[in-house]
Motif scaffolding. Structure first.
Motif, PDB file in Angstrom:
ATOM      1  N   ARG A 259       0.837  -1.195   0.000  1.00  0.00           N
ATOM      2  CA  ARG A 259       0.000   0.000   0.000  1.00  0.00           C
ATOM      3  C   ARG A 259       0.873   1.246   0.000  1.00  0.00           C
ATOM      4  NH1 ARG A 259      -0.835   2.350   4.697  1.00  0.00           N
ATOM      5  NH2 ARG A 259       0.074   1.508   6.593  1.00  0.00           N
ATOM      6  N   LYS A 260       0.374   2.305  -0.626  1.00  0.00           N
ATOM      7  CA  LYS A 260       1.131   3.559  -0.624  1.00  0.00           C
ATOM      8  C   LYS A 260       1.260   4.053   0.821  1.00  0.00           C
ATOM      9  CE  LYS A 260      -0.225   5.032  -5.244  1.00  0.00           C
ATOM     10  NZ  LYS A 260      -0.748   6.133  -6.056  1.00  0.00           N
ATOM     11  N   ASN A 261       2.407   4.572   1.159  1.00  0.00           N
ATOM     12  CA  ASN A 261       2.614   5.067   2.520  1.00  0.00           C
ATOM     13  C   ASN A 261       1.997   6.449   2.676  1.00  0.00           C
ATOM     14  OD1 ASN A 261       5.777   3.540   3.623  1.00  0.00           O
ATOM     15  ND2 ASN A 261       3.983   2.647   2.686  1.00  0.00           N
ATOM     16  N   THR A 262       1.452   6.712   3.860  1.00  0.00           N
ATOM     17  CA  THR A 262       0.829   8.019   4.120  1.00  0.00           C
ATOM     18  C   THR A 262       1.916   9.054   4.382  1.00  0.00           C
ATOM     19  OG1 THR A 262       0.741   7.609   6.497  1.00  0.00           O
ATOM     20  CG2 THR A 262      -1.162   6.887   5.197  1.00  0.00           C
ATOM     21  N   ASP A 263       1.533  10.320   4.354  1.00  0.00           N
ATOM     22  CA  ASP A 263       2.535  11.370   4.612  1.00  0.00           C
ATOM     23  C   ASP A 263       3.167  11.189   5.992  1.00  0.00           C
ATOM     24  OD1 ASP A 263       0.158  12.032   5.868  1.00  0.00           O
ATOM     25  OD2 ASP A 263       0.200  14.156   5.327  1.00  0.00           O
ATOM     26  N   LYS A 264       2.358  10.763   6.960  1.00  0.00           N
ATOM     27  CA  LYS A 264       2.883  10.558   8.312  1.00  0.00           C
ATOM     28  C   LYS A 264       3.922   9.430   8.329  1.00  0.00           C
ATOM     29  CE  LYS A 264       1.154   9.567  12.935  1.00  0.00           C
ATOM     30  NZ  LYS A 264       0.096   8.801  13.553  1.00  0.00           N
ATOM     31  N   GLU A 265       3.616   8.345   7.611  1.00  0.00           N
ATOM     32  CA  GLU A 265       4.548   7.217   7.553  1.00  0.00           C
ATOM     33  C   GLU A 265       5.849   7.625   6.861  1.00  0.00           C
ATOM     34  OE1 GLU A 265       1.261   3.582   7.539  1.00  0.00           O
ATOM     35  OE2 GLU A 265       1.749   4.600   5.666  1.00  0.00           O
TER      36      GLU A 265
ATOM     37  N   ARG B 114      -8.446   1.047  -7.761  1.00  0.00           N
ATOM     38  CA  ARG B 114      -8.684   2.420  -7.260  1.00  0.00           C
ATOM     39  C   ARG B 114      -8.300   2.518  -5.780  1.00  0.00           C
ATOM     40  NH1 ARG B 114     -12.754   6.058  -7.595  1.00  0.00           N
ATOM     41  NH2 ARG B 114     -14.174   4.767  -6.397  1.00  0.00           N
ATOM     42  N   LYS B 115      -8.604   1.484  -5.032  1.00  0.00           N
ATOM     43  CA  LYS B 115      -8.256   1.514  -3.600  1.00  0.00           C
ATOM     44  C   LYS B 115      -6.739   1.499  -3.407  1.00  0.00           C
ATOM     45  CE  LYS B 115     -12.559   0.129  -1.593  1.00  0.00           C
ATOM     46  NZ  LYS B 115     -13.406  -0.880  -0.973  1.00  0.00           N
ATOM     47  N   TYR B 116      -6.036   0.739  -4.238  1.00  0.00           N
ATOM     48  CA  TYR B 116      -4.565   0.746  -4.190  1.00  0.00           C
ATOM     49  C   TYR B 116      -4.039   2.148  -4.536  1.00  0.00           C
ATOM     50  CZ  TYR B 116       0.123   0.294  -6.316  1.00  0.00           C
ATOM     51  OH  TYR B 116       1.441   0.488  -6.678  1.00  0.00           O
ATOM     52  N   ARG B 117      -4.613   2.758  -5.576  1.00  0.00           N
ATOM     53  CA  ARG B 117      -4.066   4.036  -6.044  1.00  0.00           C
ATOM     54  C   ARG B 117      -4.411   5.210  -5.124  1.00  0.00           C
ATOM     55  NH1 ARG B 117      -4.482   5.389 -12.218  1.00  0.00           N
ATOM     56  NH2 ARG B 117      -2.771   6.735 -11.502  1.00  0.00           N
ATOM     57  N   TYR B 118      -5.624   5.187  -4.562  1.00  0.00           N
ATOM     58  CA  TYR B 118      -6.099   6.395  -3.875  1.00  0.00           C
ATOM     59  C   TYR B 118      -6.505   6.193  -2.419  1.00  0.00           C
ATOM     60  CZ  TYR B 118      -6.380   7.509  -8.836  1.00  0.00           C
ATOM     61  OH  TYR B 118      -6.080   7.667 -10.166  1.00  0.00           O
TER      62      TYR B 118
ATOM     63  N   GLU C  53      -9.760  -2.263   4.948  1.00  0.00           N
ATOM     64  CA  GLU C  53      -9.265  -1.000   4.366  1.00  0.00           C
ATOM     65  C   GLU C  53      -7.979  -1.251   3.593  1.00  0.00           C
ATOM     66  OE1 GLU C  53      -9.936  -1.335   7.680  1.00  0.00           O
ATOM     67  OE2 GLU C  53     -11.952  -0.485   7.413  1.00  0.00           O
ATOM     68  N   ILE C  54      -7.077  -2.079   4.169  1.00  0.00           N
ATOM     69  CA  ILE C  54      -5.801  -2.253   3.468  1.00  0.00           C
ATOM     70  C   ILE C  54      -5.762  -3.505   2.599  1.00  0.00           C
ATOM     71  CG2 ILE C  54      -4.518  -0.845   5.130  1.00  0.00           C
ATOM     72  CD1 ILE C  54      -3.284  -3.367   6.233  1.00  0.00           C
ATOM     73  N   TRP C  55      -6.631  -4.495   2.896  1.00  0.00           N
ATOM     74  CA  TRP C  55      -6.719  -5.696   2.049  1.00  0.00           C
ATOM     75  C   TRP C  55      -8.163  -5.876   1.595  1.00  0.00           C
ATOM     76  CZ3 TRP C  55      -3.418  -6.980   6.534  1.00  0.00           C
ATOM     77  CH2 TRP C  55      -2.059  -7.041   6.186  1.00  0.00           C
ATOM     78  N   PRO C  56      -8.685  -4.985   0.749  1.00  0.00           N
ATOM     79  CA  PRO C  56     -10.118  -5.004   0.438  1.00  0.00           C
ATOM     80  C   PRO C  56     -10.578  -6.272  -0.275  1.00  0.00           C
ATOM     81  CG  PRO C  56      -8.959  -3.395  -0.944  1.00  0.00           C
ATOM     82  CD  PRO C  56      -7.979  -3.873   0.082  1.00  0.00           C
ATOM     83  N   TYR C  57      -9.631  -7.001  -0.890  1.00  0.00           N
ATOM     84  CA  TYR C  57     -10.000  -8.157  -1.724  1.00  0.00           C
ATOM     85  C   TYR C  57      -9.845  -9.477  -0.984  1.00  0.00           C
ATOM     86  CZ  TYR C  57      -5.057  -7.500  -1.701  1.00  0.00           C
ATOM     87  OH  TYR C  57      -3.781  -7.261  -1.254  1.00  0.00           O
ATOM     88  N   MET C  58      -9.280  -9.467   0.230  1.00  0.00           N
ATOM     89  CA  MET C  58      -8.927 -10.707   0.917  1.00  0.00           C
ATOM     90  C   MET C  58     -10.157 -11.540   1.303  1.00  0.00           C
ATOM     91  SD  MET C  58      -5.796 -11.567   1.270  1.00  0.00           S
ATOM     92  CE  MET C  58      -4.110 -11.011   1.516  1.00  0.00           C
TER      93      MET C  58
ATOM     94  N   ASP D 213       3.538   4.095  -8.171  1.00  0.00           N
ATOM     95  CA  ASP D 213       2.171   3.668  -8.480  1.00  0.00           C
ATOM     96  C   ASP D 213       2.235   2.710  -9.660  1.00  0.00           C
ATOM     97  OD1 ASP D 213      -0.443   3.373  -9.380  1.00  0.00           O
ATOM     98  OD2 ASP D 213      -1.012   5.445  -8.886  1.00  0.00           O
ATOM     99  N   SER D 214       2.055   1.426  -9.385  1.00  0.00           N
ATOM    100  CA  SER D 214       2.235   0.442 -10.455  1.00  0.00           C
ATOM    101  C   SER D 214       1.025   0.380 -11.387  1.00  0.00           C
ATOM    102  CB  SER D 214       2.554  -0.936  -9.873  1.00  0.00           C
ATOM    103  OG  SER D 214       1.377  -1.545  -9.423  1.00  0.00           O
ATOM    104  N   GLU D 215       0.075   1.283 -11.189  1.00  0.00           N
ATOM    105  CA  GLU D 215      -1.079   1.354 -12.105  1.00  0.00           C
ATOM    106  C   GLU D 215      -1.150   2.714 -12.807  1.00  0.00           C
ATOM    107  OE1 GLU D 215      -3.277  -0.935 -12.999  1.00  0.00           O
ATOM    108  OE2 GLU D 215      -2.600  -2.544 -11.671  1.00  0.00           O
TER     109      GLU D 215
END
Length: 493
Positions: free
Chosen positions: A116-122, A390-394, A352-357, A145-147
């Motif tokens: 997952r993309k890291n947040t600004d805080k991370e 979309r969830k991965y990208r945004y 939230e982080i693994w929406p497809y699992m 962003d691999s997409e």
């Protein structure tokens, strides 16, 4: 003996036989010495100024050069003040500025790959305030962003036919700098080097050429091996990038200890530098430890660890975590080894982080799905799902294909054990749905395993703090690893 194992946000106690062996990374067998804090900068600078197999940055970079600095996401390496990423990037920037490079021509890229993309805080935690403040507000720190097809470039395939699509910012830059960590990894032996570029700044199709059953279920993958087909593919894909870019990656890798402190620092051309950094890393990582094979291996899964929250409860992720230990320690496991592992296994998928699992898990319960590899044919179906993308990208979710690399790994535990018992599950059905046996306590699981599988006097290895500390790869006492092959000496008694 009483031992406590990770479990949810806390610990779960186990009463194990007194002859149980206990291994804790960095404690049972101490790590090699790390560089003292007051020498880290000097040693890093020395490595940057005397790179292996290529010119130093002061000669590679010119006044008008554009530069990309590629650093690993939060899954890898420490965040302390003296962490390798913070120290090396700060020094690299100084070297670049002294060569006349302009600050506005530098782009920092978090090489999250399909993570997952890291947040600004991370990202602030990874880079520290100073670097973050200099580059964040001018949009000079980005996640890969691999997409994002506008900013990817298709470089065809390697000679073996593996597709290579990479980050276009890196391709276009005059100087591409990879900041990595040489730390024991079940996927091909070590993080860092060419693994970093092959997985961190590419596309799911590139990653699907190696994070799949036909590569991960081979004999050269388990037990862990730096000469596996997977490792070879990392090298081939990254060298293909270098050939097409017309430049080499400038790598700066730190060999890390159990607490993410630098043991040694290597810079330069990955092809020549990787073997040297591995020579040092082998001393910490491939540990001749066992004088007998173990029939039972015991450890615990916390709720949250390297891939993120809920990793120790999400049924597929917890299987991957168990498998990673099998890949690392298979050399010391007997052929009918049993694993006993604690997890609150409460149905928390972390959607939230693994929406497809959840969808993958439900699918695995039906339609003639007998073993995890039966799922593999759906990899592309998930990897191209527009909503998951979309969830991965945004929305800071993992890329849907990441779930398939996790599943390929997850099958390895079943392949190499007689049984896996999960203890302490709040919703045991999820564990049973992955083929695990469930019991309330460690003691009940051990009693059942003794009765049915391992007999009355099994050799037991306990691995407390497995996911709190950087793990190692355990070997038999009479084995050595010389970087080329595993050598067995004499007989064990």
């Amino acid at each position: 003996m009483k031992l406590a194992f990770e479990y949810g946000h806390g610990l779960m106690e186990a009463n194990l036989p007194d002859d149980t062996d206990v291994f804790i990374p960095g404690e049972t067998i101490p790590d090699p010495d790390h560089i003292p804090e007051d020498q880290i900068e000097a040693k890093t600078l020395e490595s940057l100024r005397h790179p292996i197999g290529m010119k130093p940055l002061s000669e590679l970079a010119k006044k008008d050069s554009t530069v990309t600095i590629i650093f690993p996401d939060k899954v890898k390496g420490g965040e302390q003040e003296t962490a390798h990423r913070k120290v090396s990037i700060r020094l690299i920037l100084k070297e670049l500025y002294s060569a006349g490079v302009k600050q506005e021509n530098i782009l920092l890229i978090c090489s999250n790959g399909l993570h997952r993309k890291n947040t600004d805080k991370e990202i602030r935690n990874i880079l520290g305030d100073e670097i973050f403040n200099q580059f964040w507000y001018s949009n000079q720190i980005i996640n890969h962003d691999s997409e994002d097809y506008d900013n990817l470039i298709d470089l065809g395939t390697t000679e073996q036919g593996d597709p290579v699509l990479m980050n276009k910012y890196v391709y276009d830059s005059d100087v591409a700098i990879l900041i990595g960590h040489t730390l024991g990894n079940p996927y091909g032996g070590y993080s860092g080097g060419y693994k970093h570029s092959a997985t961190g700044i590419t596309h799911w199709k590139s990653i699907a050429s190696h994070h799949v059953p036909k590569v991960m279920h081979r004999k050269d993958f388990t037990p862990v091996n730096t000469k596996s087909l997977m490792r070879t593919k990392f090298d081939q894909i990254s060298m293909h990038m270098e050939e097409k870019m017309g430049k080499k990656f400038f790598c700066c890798d730190a060999v890390l200890d159990t607490s993410s402190r630098q043991i040694a620092i290597y810079s330069g051309y990955a092809k020549e530098m990787q073997p040297e950094s591995w020579d040092i890393a082998n001393k910490r990582t491939f540990i001749p430890y066992a004088d007998k094979k173990y029939d039972v291996m015991v450890f615990g899964l916390p709720q949250t660890f390297h891939y993120g929250p809920g990793m120790g409860t999400n049924p597929i992720m917890l299987m991957q975590a168990i498998s990673a230990q099998v890949v690392r320690h298979r050399r010391i496991m007997s052929d009918n080894c049993v694993i006993i592992v604690s997890s609150i296994c409460n149905g928390e998928f972390s959607d939230e982080i693994w929406p497809y699992m959840r969808e993958i898990y439900d699918m695995f319960q039906k339609e003639s799905m007998n073993v995890l590899p039966d799922m593999n044919r759906y990899g592309e179906y998930f990897a191209t799902n527009a909503e998951y993308i979309r969830k991965y990208r945004y929305a800071n979710a993992y890329h849907p294909f990441h779930g398939f690399s996790m599943m390929s790994s997850a099958h390895i535990a079943e392949k190499n054990t007689a049984a896996i018992y999960l203890v302490g599950a709040e919703k045991p059905g999820f564990a049973r749905g992955m083929g695990l046996k469930t019991r309330a306590t460690f003691e009940e699981a051990l009693a059942d395993a003794k009765k049915k599988i391992v007999g009355d006097h099994p050799n037991i290895l306990a691995l407390p703090q497995t996911f709190k500390k950087a793990s190692v790869h355990l070997m038999m006492k009479n084995e050595t690893y010389n970087g080329e092959e595993f050598i067995t000496h004499g007989h064990m008694h």
